[in-house]
Design an enzyme around this catalytic site. Structure first.
Site, PDB file in Angstrom:
ATOM      1  N   LYS A  75       0.838  -1.202   0.000  1.00 59.78           N
ATOM      2  CA  LYS A  75       0.000   0.000   0.000  1.00 59.78           C
ATOM      3  C   LYS A  75       0.875   1.254   0.000  1.00 59.78           C
ATOM      4  O   LYS A  75       1.854   1.332   0.760  1.00 59.78           O
ATOM      5  CB  LYS A  75      -0.906  -0.034   1.230  1.00 59.78           C
ATOM      6  CG  LYS A  75      -1.869   1.128   1.378  1.00 59.78           C
ATOM      7  CD  LYS A  75      -2.726   0.926   2.624  1.00 59.78           C
ATOM      8  CE  LYS A  75      -3.639   2.094   2.898  1.00 59.78           C
ATOM      9  NZ  LYS A  75      -4.455   1.883   4.125  1.00 59.78           N
ATOM     10  N   SER A 151      -8.999   2.941   3.582  1.00 58.95           N
ATOM     11  CA  SER A 151      -8.044   3.505   2.653  1.00 58.95           C
ATOM     12  C   SER A 151      -7.215   2.449   1.912  1.00 58.95           C
ATOM     13  O   SER A 151      -6.363   2.793   1.105  1.00 58.95           O
ATOM     14  CB  SER A 151      -7.089   4.436   3.412  1.00 58.95           C
ATOM     15  OG  SER A 151      -6.371   3.731   4.416  1.00 58.95           O
ATOM     16  N   SER A 175      -9.786   0.801   7.749  1.00 59.22           N
ATOM     17  CA  SER A 175      -9.241   0.799   6.394  1.00 59.22           C
ATOM     18  C   SER A 175      -8.808  -0.552   5.859  1.00 59.22           C
ATOM     19  O   SER A 175      -8.396  -0.651   4.705  1.00 59.22           O
ATOM     20  CB  SER A 175      -8.059   1.772   6.313  1.00 59.22           C
ATOM     21  OG  SER A 175      -8.499   3.092   6.484  1.00 59.22           O
TER      22      SER A 175
END
Length: 475
Positions: A75, A151, A175
């Site tokens: 990520k 996210s 997230s």
């Protein structure tokens, strides 16, 4: 290796093929690269491609870890990969190339994965939707008109589409679990400090943890076995596990006391298809022999979020200040999106007394929440109040941030308390909407008790197998 065969296997399955010599790690890598090139234009899940480096790593030999030869994404928020850029989804907080791997990234490499690129994330990971001026909107493979969550939306979108079988993700207020619910995946928000934090500073007051999203429970468990141990110097190390998590998923969970609730911070009950899915989950658990009953956490949720808002805004502003010090300048007018700009400016206005009042109030209320778990083993809620909304309805770049807040509140209602307390909390893709969008159910365990959640997840995966569900963006 033909792509249909690649898609049939989870991470451990691919690693087993490589270990047996049935396929090479290079063939597996090329299957992932082909998949990125075929579908990333529609999804925008992968925002940095490192194909040549990945090929070199495979050619040089891989460690003999449980995921040897498995393609993997990092990520683009917090975690550092040597030689790779890091954007945090921001036009301001840019790193041209990190100089070293984060400790967690080193553990991923030791597990045998092949880092093939970075996944999309919103600006500073703030909203529950992956969309920013810097990286663009990430879309859901079940329906590209809908969000993939945030996210860790890029990680979830790529995993659900079969680009990779699992991917790095992080969770500060939901997230991991929100994208898992949006995209039909397993998403374990682990106990606080179970794995090393990746942020240079404590980006979320200890709320944030790093793990993976995956298509199977066993991949989640095995990766936590590989990465979930104390880092020297961590001041708040998670209690040690009793045994391998991979072994837990084959054990019976026994008869659990499971409390459930559809309460929300604004007092409006969750309704519609999510409420129907919740009712089916309750009946399923009862049928499996568990004691299931309705019971809320018994806390003032408005007070909880007021306290968190003060502490988080001050902390976020301090983090932006660190970037200012690093870059030697203030962010330009067009370098922070509406949510980041609001958080930065609001945080500067909060006094030290207000910030510490918020943090103290959170600590006091955490005790209330943890005390409630003395009367049950697992707490069940939906992950979201609705299935994944449309991309054009939940856009964090909209100038009316209050309207965006209302839309988020109508979508996400249940995930943050486990971040405040540090408890493990797991999203499982048990159901789908009538339109074919995944609906995730959330199971929160006692502090440091991932084992019970993995046992229950293993039981539910056998009862309602989801691994072979395929979104339209797949083949």
């Amino acid at each position: 290796m033909a792509f249909p065969e690649y898609a049939e296997h989870d991470g451990l399955g691919l690693a087993a093929l490589v270990a047996k010599g049935e396929v090479s790690a290079g063939e597996v890598l090329e299957a992932a690269i082909e998949r990125i090139e075929r579908h990333n234009g529609a999804l925008n899940a992968v925002v940095h491609k490192a194909y040549d480096e990945a090929r070199q790593v495979v050619a040089g030999g891989l460690p003999d870890g449980p995921f040897r030869g498995v393609p993997f994404l990092i990520k683009d928020l917090g975690a550092q990969v040597a030689g790779w850029p890091r954007t945090s989804g921001s036009n301001f907080a840019q790193v041209a190339a990190d100089t070293e791997d984060s400790e967690l990234v080193r553990r991923y490499r030791a597990a045998g994965v092949v880092l093939v690129g970075k996944s999309n994330t919103p600006e500073f990971g703030i909203p529950g939707v992956t969309h920013s001026d810097r990286l663009g909107a990430c879309r859901n493979p079940w329906n590209p008109d809908h969000i993939s969550g945030g996210s860790s939306g890029g990680a979830a979108s790529a995993t659900a589409a079969g680009i990779v079988p699992l991917a790095h993700a992080s969770d500060g207020l939901g997230s991991i679990r929100i994208p898992a619910a949006c995209c039909g995946l397993v998403g374990m928000k682990i106990t606080r400090d179970r794995t090393p934090i990746c942020e240079v500073s404590d980006g979320a007051l200890g709320f944030s943890v790093h793990h993976v999203v995956s298509r199977t429970v066993r991949d989640s468990a095995a990766m936590l076995d590989a990465t979930g141990y104390a880092q020297p110097g961590d001041p708040f190390q998670a209690p040690a596990k009793a045994g391998p998590y991979l072994a837990e998923i084959e054990k019976s969970p026994g008869k659990l006391r499971i409390a459930w609730s559809a309460e929300t911070p604004n007092g409006r009950p969750i309704s519609g298809e999510v409420a129907e899915a919740m009712a089916r989950t309750v009946e399923l658990l009862k049928g499996l022999g568990h004691e299931v009953f309705e019971q809320g956490l018994g806390i003032d949720q408005r007070l909880l979020y007021r306290a968190q808002g003060l502490a988080s805004a001050a902390n976020f502003s301090a983090n932006v200040q660190r970037w200012i010090e690093r870059l030697g300048r203030e962010p330009g007018d067009d370098e922070l999106g509406p949510l980041a700009r609001r958080g930065f400016e609001a945080g500067k206005r909060i006094t030290g007394q207000q910030a510490f009042w918020g943090f103290q109030q959170l600590r006091l209320m955490n005790r209330q929440i943890l005390a409630a778990f003395e009367s049950f083993d697992v707490y069940l809620t939906p992950v979201m109040s609705t299935p994944a909304p449309r991309v054009d309805w939940l856009d964090p770049r909209m100038s009316d941030t209050k309207d965006f807040d209302k839309r988020q509140a109508a979508t996400y209602a249940t995930t943050p308390p486990a971040n405040f307390t540090g408890q493990p909390s797991l999203s499982l893709p048990l159901w789908q909407s009538r339109d074919g969008l995944p609906i995730g159910m959330m199971f929160t365990g006692r502090f440091a008790d991932e084992a019970t959640l993995y046992r229950l997840a293993g039981q539910l995966e056998k009862e309602l197998p989801w691994k072979d569900r395929r979104p339209p963006i797949w083949n």
